[in-house]
Motif scaffolding. Structure first.
Motif, PDB file in Angstrom:
ATOM      1  N   VAL A  55     -16.331 -29.228  30.807  1.00 35.59           N
ATOM      2  CA  VAL A  55     -15.264 -29.293  29.808  1.00 35.59           C
ATOM      3  C   VAL A  55     -14.907 -30.740  29.471  1.00 35.59           C
ATOM      4  CG1 VAL A  55     -14.349 -27.079  30.590  1.00 35.59           C
ATOM      5  CG2 VAL A  55     -13.347 -29.168  31.469  1.00 35.59           C
ATOM      6  N   ARG A  56     -14.447 -30.929  28.230  1.00 37.64           N
ATOM      7  CA  ARG A  56     -14.030 -32.251  27.784  1.00 37.64           C
ATOM      8  C   ARG A  56     -13.066 -32.113  26.622  1.00 37.64           C
ATOM      9  NH1 ARG A  56     -16.716 -34.585  23.271  1.00 37.64           N
ATOM     10  NH2 ARG A  56     -18.151 -33.103  22.315  1.00 37.64           N
ATOM     11  N   VAL A  57     -12.379 -33.190  26.322  1.00 38.88           N
ATOM     12  CA  VAL A  57     -11.472 -33.240  25.190  1.00 38.88           C
ATOM     13  C   VAL A  57     -12.123 -34.070  24.087  1.00 38.88           C
ATOM     14  CG1 VAL A  57      -9.254 -34.154  24.393  1.00 38.88           C
ATOM     15  CG2 VAL A  57      -9.378 -32.861  26.517  1.00 38.88           C
ATOM     16  N   VAL A  58     -12.222 -33.502  22.901  1.00 36.51           N
ATOM     17  CA  VAL A  58     -12.769 -34.209  21.753  1.00 36.51           C
ATOM     18  C   VAL A  58     -11.696 -35.104  21.143  1.00 36.51           C
ATOM     19  CG1 VAL A  58     -13.792 -33.927  19.462  1.00 36.51           C
ATOM     20  CG2 VAL A  58     -14.410 -32.344  21.314  1.00 36.51           C
ATOM     21  N   SER A  59     -10.478 -34.551  21.010  1.00 35.38           N
ATOM     22  CA  SER A  59      -9.342 -35.351  20.556  1.00 35.38           C
ATOM     23  C   SER A  59      -8.075 -34.829  21.211  1.00 35.38           C
ATOM     24  CB  SER A  59      -9.222 -35.331  19.028  1.00 35.38           C
ATOM     25  OG  SER A  59      -8.833 -34.058  18.577  1.00 35.38           O
ATOM     26  N   GLY A  60      -7.145 -35.741  21.447  1.00 30.97           N
ATOM     27  CA  GLY A  60      -5.888 -35.375  22.081  1.00 30.97           C
ATOM     28  C   GLY A  60      -5.920 -35.612  23.580  1.00 30.97           C
ATOM     29  N   ARG A  61      -5.006 -34.921  24.262  1.00 28.98           N
ATOM     30  CA  ARG A  61      -4.821 -35.118  25.706  1.00 28.98           C
ATOM     31  C   ARG A  61      -4.409 -33.791  26.328  1.00 28.98           C
ATOM     32  NH1 ARG A  61      -3.739 -39.681  28.749  1.00 28.98           N
ATOM     33  NH2 ARG A  61      -2.266 -39.474  30.446  1.00 28.98           N
ATOM     34  N   SER A  84      -0.629 -33.682  24.212  1.00 29.39           N
ATOM     35  CA  SER A  84      -0.474 -34.438  22.964  1.00 29.39           C
ATOM     36  C   SER A  84      -0.012 -33.480  21.858  1.00 29.39           C
ATOM     37  CB  SER A  84      -1.793 -35.102  22.590  1.00 29.39           C
ATOM     38  OG  SER A  84      -2.841 -34.149  22.532  1.00 29.39           O
ATOM     39  N   ASP A  85       0.215 -34.015  20.671  1.00 27.04           N
ATOM     40  CA  ASP A  85       0.638 -33.160  19.559  1.00 27.04           C
ATOM     41  C   ASP A  85      -0.387 -32.070  19.264  1.00 27.04           C
ATOM     42  OD1 ASP A  85       3.007 -34.548  19.237  1.00 27.04           O
ATOM     43  OD2 ASP A  85       2.226 -35.833  17.645  1.00 27.04           O
ATOM     44  N   GLN A  86      -1.662 -32.409  19.424  1.00 24.63           N
ATOM     45  CA  GLN A  86      -2.738 -31.452  19.227  1.00 24.63           C
ATOM     46  C   GLN A  86      -3.922 -31.865  20.095  1.00 24.63           C
ATOM     47  OE1 GLN A  86      -5.180 -31.222  15.491  1.00 24.63           O
ATOM     48  NE2 GLN A  86      -4.247 -29.183  15.348  1.00 24.63           N
ATOM     49  N   SER A  87      -4.734 -30.898  20.494  1.00 15.28           N
ATOM     50  CA  SER A  87      -5.959 -31.211  21.225  1.00 15.28           C
ATOM     51  C   SER A  87      -7.103 -30.364  20.685  1.00 15.28           C
ATOM     52  CB  SER A  87      -5.810 -30.956  22.732  1.00 15.28           C
ATOM     53  OG  SER A  87      -5.730 -29.565  22.996  1.00 15.28           O
ATOM     54  N   VAL A  88      -8.293 -30.951  20.756  1.00 15.75           N
ATOM     55  CA  VAL A  88      -9.525 -30.218  20.505  1.00 15.75           C
ATOM     56  C   VAL A  88     -10.277 -30.254  21.825  1.00 15.75           C
ATOM     57  CG1 VAL A  88     -11.664 -30.081  19.191  1.00 15.75           C
ATOM     58  CG2 VAL A  88      -9.567 -30.902  18.074  1.00 15.75           C
ATOM     59  N   PHE A  89     -10.478 -29.084  22.405  1.00 12.19           N
ATOM     60  CA  PHE A  89     -11.028 -28.924  23.742  1.00 12.19           C
ATOM     61  C   PHE A  89     -12.389 -28.243  23.616  1.00 12.19           C
ATOM     62  CE2 PHE A  89     -11.336 -26.825  27.898  1.00 12.19           C
ATOM     63  CZ  PHE A  89     -10.887 -27.817  28.751  1.00 12.19           C
ATOM     64  N   SER A  90     -13.399 -28.796  24.276  1.00 11.98           N
ATOM     65  CA  SER A  90     -14.757 -28.280  24.175  1.00 11.98           C
ATOM     66  C   SER A  90     -15.286 -27.955  25.562  1.00 11.98           C
ATOM     67  CB  SER A  90     -15.640 -29.344  23.499  1.00 11.98           C
ATOM     68  OG  SER A  90     -16.975 -28.936  23.456  1.00 11.98           O
ATOM     69  N   TYR A  91     -16.021 -26.848  25.656  1.00  7.85           N
ATOM     70  CA  TYR A  91     -16.627 -26.538  26.950  1.00  7.85           C
ATOM     71  C   TYR A  91     -17.946 -25.807  26.803  1.00  7.85           C
ATOM     72  CZ  TYR A  91     -13.579 -22.384  26.353  1.00  7.85           C
ATOM     73  OH  TYR A  91     -12.908 -21.287  25.867  1.00  7.85           O
TER      74      TYR A  91
END
Length: 181
Positions: free
Chosen positions: A74-80, A125-132
């Motif tokens: 898993v990783r975050v593309v944007s955000g926290r 964060s205000d928004q996140s994009v989460f990828s796995y």
């Protein structure tokens, strides 16, 4: 790529090599050869998933059971996000223990979640994009979960409860003891 250990058996963090210049940054999000060399694991990821969440969205704690169990990268593309895993392998020396790590678009860390772990995250964060990436396909019948506020686990989600946004489905999950029987 650098391998960073976690306190949980078989669970670890990957820190990619990030190249920076006046244009910005570049790094490989996944390279099978580098992954195998760093981890010693040969895993065939078969499914990629992505979620977009607002601040306070809490997803999890989820897992797949039996033959449909999944390992995830898993990783975050944007955000926290704050990512949390719980070892639910009864034979493991770290059974019932949890680990959390902040993943974001600045540190570029990735978390490897082995089979036999419950997994969840909350967007900080205000928004996140989460990828796995998953090494097995999702199967609704094999899905399990643990309620986010289980008293035995006593997880710290890093945000006040008033900010949590949780699906009705996740609010109905059993506690740790019930989930692992």
């Amino acid at each position: 790529m650098e391998l960073l250990k976690s306190p949980l058996k078989d669970c670890f963090i990957l820190k990619p090599t990030v190249f920076r210049d006046e244009r910005g940054i570049f790094y490989e999000t996944y390279n099978q050869n580098a992954f195998e060399k760093a981890t010693g694991l040969k895993i065939d990821f078969v499914q990629d998933n992505q979620s977009i969440s607002s601040r306070g969205v809490l997803r999890g704690l989820h897992f797949q059971k039996g033959a449909m169990a999944q390992a995830k990268l898993v990783r975050v593309v944007s955000g926290r996000v704050l990512d949390i895993v719980v070892d639910i392998r009864k034979e493991s020396e770290t059974f019932g223990q949890s680990f959390s790590v902040v993943l974001d678009d600045v540190n570029h860390l990735q978390l490897f979640v082995p089979r036999g772990f419950a997994h969840g995250f909350i967007t900080l964060s205000d928004q996140s994009v989460f990828s796995y990436k998953c090494d097995n396909y999702y199967d609704k019948v094999s899905e399990g979960g643990i309620i986010y506020n289980d008293a035995t686990l006593a997880l710290d989600w890093h945000l006040p409860k008033e900010e949590f946004i949780i699906s009705e489905k996740d609010l109905q999950l059993p506690n740790f003891r019930e989930a692992i029987t």
